[in-house]
Design a protein around this motif. Structure first.
Motif, short mmCIF file in Angstrom:
data_model
loop_
_atom_site.label_atom_id
_atom_site.label_comp_id
_atom_site.label_asym_id
_atom_site.label_seq_id
_atom_site.Cartn_x
_atom_site.Cartn_y
_atom_site.Cartn_z
N ASN A 38 0.80 -1.21 0.00
CA ASN A 38 0.00 0.00 0.00
C ASN A 38 0.84 1.27 0.00
OD1 ASN A 38 -2.68 0.44 -0.33
ND2 ASN A 38 -3.22 -0.61 1.56
N LYS A 102 -2.87 0.97 8.80
CA LYS A 102 -3.59 2.08 8.18
C LYS A 102 -2.97 3.43 8.51
CE LYS A 102 -7.96 -0.24 7.75
NZ LYS A 102 -9.32 -0.40 8.24
N ARG A 107 2.91 5.34 6.22
CA ARG A 107 2.95 5.24 4.77
C ARG A 107 3.80 6.36 4.18
NH1 ARG A 107 -2.83 5.03 2.81
NH2 ARG A 107 -3.09 3.93 4.77
N SER A 188 -1.39 -9.52 -0.30
CA SER A 188 -1.91 -8.25 -0.82
C SER A 188 -3.40 -8.15 -0.54
CB SER A 188 -1.59 -8.07 -2.29
OG SER A 188 -2.35 -8.94 -3.06
N SER A 252 -4.15 -1.60 -7.95
CA SER A 252 -3.65 -2.94 -7.61
C SER A 252 -4.08 -3.99 -8.62
CB SER A 252 -4.07 -3.32 -6.20
OG SER A 252 -5.42 -3.00 -6.02
N ARG A 304 -12.22 0.89 -3.06
CA ARG A 304 -11.32 0.60 -1.94
C ARG A 304 -11.94 1.12 -0.66
NH1 ARG A 304 -6.09 -0.48 -3.58
NH2 ARG A 304 -5.16 0.24 -1.66
#
Lengths: 307, 335
Positions: A38, A102, A107, A188, A252, A304
């Protein structure tokens, strides 16, 4: 003279398909890694450059046949990918619970660490190989002309086409018919779920990096030999275009990324018919923005979960 | 006698910061030998302005923008074209650059604000690259890769500020105003609203805020500041070309606020100064300096994940700094 125009048009489409397949090879690496972690791997363009330089050194040093060059370059690319994962991704990764998966801060940190590594890699290559373009031995170039009626191809077109089809087919086989592929798809899909059924996530991530990077490196050497120049900053443009293809394809979805990469390649090279070549980059970004506005999930993406 | 800084009144400390910016730093640069150190100082101040503006949108409002250099470029070209073709003075080109960049920002923001997280980042990347390609290829308007030469130096109401020292003072004034504006915006109820968007925009919509409008406003303000930084750049460098406004510059600005600490205003300033001055300090090691910058960035992400001065400590600092304004029982800031 519509006759000549058509031949020219067909020629551009063929060039566009070669270009698009190269974008596709790079985009697959992006997509695999995005699918599993991600995060965007900004160092992917540098893997492409590493592949090109590794191939060049091999050709200058030992002049092996092309197939051996490509296979060795893929091995080098895989090694570079594994190293990249070790250096830029693993120290920051926390796959312990839902919240850390998350976490936006996590990230962004990963994104920037890959970016920092890519700066270092690019500058080291520029320092070692010099900033200017390198001359490739004439014999190794993929620029032998093949005339096919009104069309002029080079063997590079055919080799890129063949190699890409083989690699894409191999990837699909691997993802859907082997245990490694199964574990990649599992991770994934849901990291924690994959851990619960006993998949070693770290090993799976390393495998993903190895596969994605070997495809990127192969694309690097093929393009280097086809275009006839290899330089430290060559990874930037294909990296961005592949990124665009990945986003258009829905982030993805591998088939989506490949189709959008082909679309990008063909539209860029057909666009040179009626635009000066400088403007052709606008096509990719224009398509990107239009796709995002009208198909916010990408052309082939699923909805998503909002995080 | 040692003066304890934290005992001084907030106003005195603000004056102290201004004095350092306008007095001590130029004096130090002059001692280092004039010309070149001042150039570095101007560049650092321009990037301080850019980092502060990006911090409003990326750090506080949580919209990752990968195209900020594009708006910087739009401002620079707006100012340069107005100054060379229409002979406008700096006092007019500066607001013009801000208005043009902000208008473009609003046009970009209107359709893209519905996008979330990485999709928004990618859209801004696309927009930034489109701006770069347009600057490069719209030869009849922007002169393309040749760039715009001999942009007139800064002159304000007959006061000639054409030298590097004058340029430094103009850049410092613009940077100080940008810092002040963003400081007031982020340390207020408005800033708290932006932070709530960053944490959860659906939740803040449920609390009665209008997320799309707030995001567009924040983006427009940020673009306006970036555009004004562009005007300062165009007039002090007197030559601009599309090469200065690429994706790499966007990433550099982003790296500055990450190194300094996302959402932290002093952090953005520190990050910008560090990433501009560090390559200059490392000039001695020649070709290796970009490598050193990359390594520095990597290590700071690895060991200082919150940045050099994280958001929590920066807000604490602002809270003490503002003193009375924050001392109420709700402690939420300016209304």
């Amino acid at each position: 003279m519509p006759d000549i125009f058509d031949a020219y048009f067909a020629q551009q489409v063929i060039n566009g398909i070669s270009l698009g397949l190269v974008y596709a090879l790079v985009a697959i690496g992006f997509t695999l890694i995005f699918g599993i972690l991600n995060v965007v791997n900004f160092a992917h363009g540098e893997i492409y450059t590493v592949g090109a330089f590794a191939g060049l050194l091999l050709i200058v040093g030992a002049a092996p046949p092309l197939l051996a060059v490509v296979l060795l370059v893929m091995a080098v690319g895989a090694a570079a990918g594994v190293g990249l994962e070790r250096l830029a991704f693993r120290p920051i990764r926390r796959f312990s619970d839902e919240a850390s998966l998350k976490s936006r801060a996590m990230r962004e940190a990963t994104l920037l660490s890959s970016l920092a590594v890519s700066i270092v890699a690019r500058e080291v290559m520029a320092h070692v190989f010099g900033g200017e373009m390198r001359i490739i031995p004439q014999a190794a170039l993929l620029q032998d002309v093949i005339t096919l009626g009104p069309l002029t191809l080079t063997n590079g077109n055919l080799i890129i086409f063949g190699a890409s089809v083989v690699m894409l087919g191999g990837l699909q086989f691997m993802l859907y018919r082997t245990r490694v592929g199964l574990s990649i798809r599992a991770v994934s899909n849901n990291v924690l779920g994959a851990r619960h059924v006993g998949i070693d996530t770290n090993r799976t991530i390393v495998a993903t990096f190895a596969i994605g990077s070997s495809l990127g490196a192969a694309a690097g050497i093929l393009v280097g030999l086809y275009d006839g120049n290899i330089y430290p900053y060559m990874g930037f443009a294909p990296g961005i275009k592949a990124f665009v293809a990945m986003v258009m394809g829905g982030l993805s979805s591998i088939p989506g990324a490949v189709i959008c990469a082909l679309l990008l390649g063909v539209s860029e090279s057909v666009a040179t018919d009626f635009l000066s070549s400088g403007w052709k980059d606008l096509i990719a970004y224009g398509l990107l923005v239009v796709t995002l506005i009208f198909f916010p999930q990408g052309l082939f993406g699923h909805g998503r979960e909002r995080v | 006698m040692v003066v304890n800084v934290s005992n001084l009144s907030p106003r005195l400390r603000q004056l102290g910061l201004v004095a350092v910016l306008f007095g001590a730093i130029p004096a130090g640069l002059a001692l280092m030998g004039g010309g070149y150190p001042f150039q570095v100082g101007i560049t650092a101040l321009i990037f301080v302005t850019l980092a502060v503006s990006l911090n409003l949108v990326t750090g506080t409002a949580g919209l990752l923008s990968l195209g900020h250099a594009g708006f910087f470029g739009v401002g620079a070209y707006a100012a340069a074209l107005a100054a060379t073709k229409l002979h406008w003075p700096f006092l007019l080109t500066l607001p013009l650059a801000g208005i043009v960049a902000a208008a473009l920002g609003v046009i970009v923001a209107l359709p893209t604000m519905r996008l979330i997280s990485i999709y928004f980042a990618v859209a801004t990347l696309g927009v930034g690259e489109m701006i770069h390609v347009s600057l490069l290829n719209w030869v009849s308007f922007t002169r393309g890769p040749m760039g715009i030469r001999s942009i007139p130096p800064i002159e304000i109401l007959g006061l000639d500020l054409s030298g590097v020292i004058g340029g430094y003072y103009v850049a410092a004034t613009v940077a100080a105003l940008a810092i002040f504006a963003v400081h007031r915006l982020t340390h207020s109820y408005y800033g708290n609203a932006l932070r709530s968007l960053r944490e959860d925009d659906q939740c803040s919509a449920a609390m009665g805020l209008n997320p799309v409008r707030l995001k567009i406003e924040a983006f427009a303000v940020s673009c306006a500041i970036a555009g004004m930084a562009g005007a300062v750049y165009a007039h002090t460098a007197s030559f601009i070309s599309p090469d200065s406004f690429r994706f790499e510059e966007s990433i550099l600005i982003l790296a500055m606020i990450v190194v300094g600490g996302l959402g932290s205003l002093p952090g953005a300033v520190i990050g910008a100064v560090l990433l501009i001055v560090l390559p200059e300090v490392l000039r001695g090691i020649g070709d290796f300096r970009m490598i050193a910058v990359g390594v520095f960035m990597f290590l700071s992400i690895l060991f200082l994940p919150k940045g050099l001065l994280g958001e929590a400590s920066a807000i604490g600092l602002a809270r003490r700094q503002l003193g009375a304004a924050w001392r109420g029982d709700i402690g939420a800031g300016w209304k």
